[in-house]
Structures are given as C-alpha cells and as structure tokens.
Design an enzyme around this catalytic site. Structure first.
Site, short mmCIF file in Angstrom:
data_model
loop_
_atom_site.label_atom_id
_atom_site.label_comp_id
_atom_site.label_asym_id
_atom_site.label_seq_id
_atom_site.Cartn_x
_atom_site.Cartn_y
_atom_site.Cartn_z
N ASP A 8 0.81 -1.23 0.13
CA ASP A 8 0.11 0.14 -0.09
C ASP A 8 0.98 1.37 0.14
O ASP A 8 2.00 1.15 -0.12
CB ASP A 8 -0.97 -0.08 1.15
N HIS A 60 -3.09 -0.61 -3.80
CA HIS A 60 -3.28 0.65 -3.41
C HIS A 60 -4.18 1.05 -4.48
O HIS A 60 -3.82 0.81 -5.79
CB HIS A 60 -2.28 1.46 -3.41
N HIS A 105 -1.05 1.26 6.94
CA HIS A 105 -1.25 2.44 7.53
C HIS A 105 -2.32 2.24 8.88
O HIS A 105 -2.87 1.11 8.66
CB HIS A 105 -1.96 3.45 6.69
N HIS A 117 -7.53 5.02 7.46
CA HIS A 117 -8.81 4.53 6.75
C HIS A 117 -8.60 3.14 6.97
O HIS A 117 -7.57 2.37 7.11
CB HIS A 117 -9.07 5.18 5.54
#
Length: 266
Positions: A8, A60, A105, A117
């Site tokens: 990602d 991603h 993340h 998110h």
C-alpha cells in the site's frame, strides 16, 4: 521458498496528503517511486534470507501504481483488481511460506495518521472484528491465516506497527513515520530502505511463532459515515442494522466475511 507481499502507499515514508496517493496527480510521482523502493528493499532482504520466489500485490487504489520494470526477475507483480474477495492479498495460497505487508497504515478514525482509513475512505468511520478495531492489516492478516499463510513482517506508520505488536508480538515491524493531526514526522527515506532490507536478517523462519488459529466466529460491525448507506448495507444477507449508522454481520466462515466486505465497502 515463496513470499507474498501486499503493498500500500499511505504508510510509505513521506506520504502525508491524499493528493500524494493519487496516481493521476503529479504530486504522487516521487511517493510512488518510494513505494517501489520500499517494496524492493523488502524483496532484497527476503531474497537474501532464502525467499527465491516473491509475488507482490499492488494493493493501492487502482492497483496499477508500481512499474514491473522496477523489480528483479524473481519478483512477479499482481496489478489491478479482479474482484476476488481476497482483494489486497489476491493471489496468495498455501504454497507460500509467509506474507509481508509494506506501506500499511493506521485504521479508520485513528489519530496516528492523517491518512487513517479502513478499506473505503469516504464510506467508513470504523470497522470492528470481535470487538477489535480493524485496520486493513488486521482484515488481511486473518485472511492469510484462513488460507494457511502467516504474516511475518509489516512496515508503515507508528500506529499500525503498534497494532501489529498487539496482534502478534513476533511479527517484525519497521516504522516509517509518525502522524499528528494533518501532519507527519518522517524518517530519512534511505534509512527506511536500509531498515526494511536488514529486518529480514533477524527473522526466525519458525512458522509456529506466526501461525495462530482463527476465531471460531467473527462478529463484524461496520460503522458508516452516512445512515443511508448503513440502511442499504443492512439488506446484505444475514446483516442487521443495529443503529442509524452501523450494521452487524456474524459468520463462522471468514471467506464469507471477506465476500461481505467486497460487496459493501470496497
């Protein structure tokens, strides 16, 4: 040995703004290059450790960020989205010894990244699995266990590294940055690349340290930002709306959970 890598960008060093993650925006170009470099550093470290076949899922946005020419011949790159429920780890199966997550993340609504998110930026306030807030890492960590492949390595922001250690302290992590409000404090990109490559030096290839049984049942709650979306999602088979913005879905089969995610939040 075979290694599967899911890559990602929001956890890559330097990345701070959504414009830096959008391939159609010129601002993203240096950060996509850094994404390629960070994935490559993990590939190099893994190859030295004995992983001679590596599959990388570009996970991603469009799934078409990284250039295949950036990788050595022992790496295969999975680009785009077929629609399979495994999504961010599509292509993994029990022929792989292990999985790694690069550039991951913090999950939705976390203050440890301005880009926090889970799966869908504009739809989701929070996802929980069996009472635990679920990041994309946790969702696909369980998916790996479902197909019999443990996670051994994760890189990304400090918040996701802390979550990983709570899930399984044996997983090696490399932190790339810290997030505060809308900003980040980033580590030197070259130092990050060195740490990513060197991390595999200390890796113990003991599958029992990383493999754990899946829960007997999955109680999933999805809190949407918009009540109308929660109402719509409540019509998914066996899902129930439990308040204005939240649905609950229960299953003993994790593939059914992933299938539900693929229809409701991807």
């Amino acid at each position: 040995m075979k290694l599967f890598i899911s890559a990602d960008i929001e956890g890559v060093t330097g990345v701070t703004s959504w414009t830096e993650t959008n391939i159609s925006n010129p601002e993203s170009r240096p950060f996509i290059k850094q994404m390629e470099k960070e994935v490559n550093a993990v590939c190099e470290g893994a190859f030295i450790k004995g992983f001679n076949e590596i599959v990388v899922k570009d996970a991603h946005e469009t799934g078409r960020n990284m250039d295949i020419h950036a990788f050595p011949e022992y790496v295969r790159l999975n680009r785009g989205w077929s629609g399979h429920p495994l999504a961010m780890i599509e292509g993994v199966d029990n022929t792989f010894e292990a999985m790694a997550f690069v550039g991951y993340h913090s999950g939705a609504s976390k203050g440890t990244s301005p880009l926090s998110h889970s799966m869908h930026v504009s739809k989701i306030n929070q996802i929980s699995i069996n009472g635990m807030e679920a990041s994309e890492f946790l969702i696909f960590y369980y998916a790996g266990l479902y197909v019999g492949v443990p996670t051994i390595f994760v890189s990304g922001d400090e918040g996701i590294c802390e979550e990983v250690h709570k899930v399984n302290p044996n997983i090696i992590t490399v932190s790339t940055k810290e997030g505060f409000g809308k900003g980040t404090i980033n580590k030197n990109p070259q130092k990050v690349l060195n740490h990513l490559k060197e991390a595999f030096n200390t890796l113990e290839l003991d599958k029992e340290k990383y493999m754990e049984p899946l829960p007997d049942e999955f109680v999933v709650e999805i809190n949407f930002k918009n009540p109308s979306i929660a109402y719509w999602a409540s019509f998914y088979p066996t899902a129930k709306q439990i308040n204005d913005t939240t649905i609950r879905y229960i299953s003993k089969d994790y593939m059914k959970v992933l299938t539900m995610f693929s229809f409701l939040i991807q």
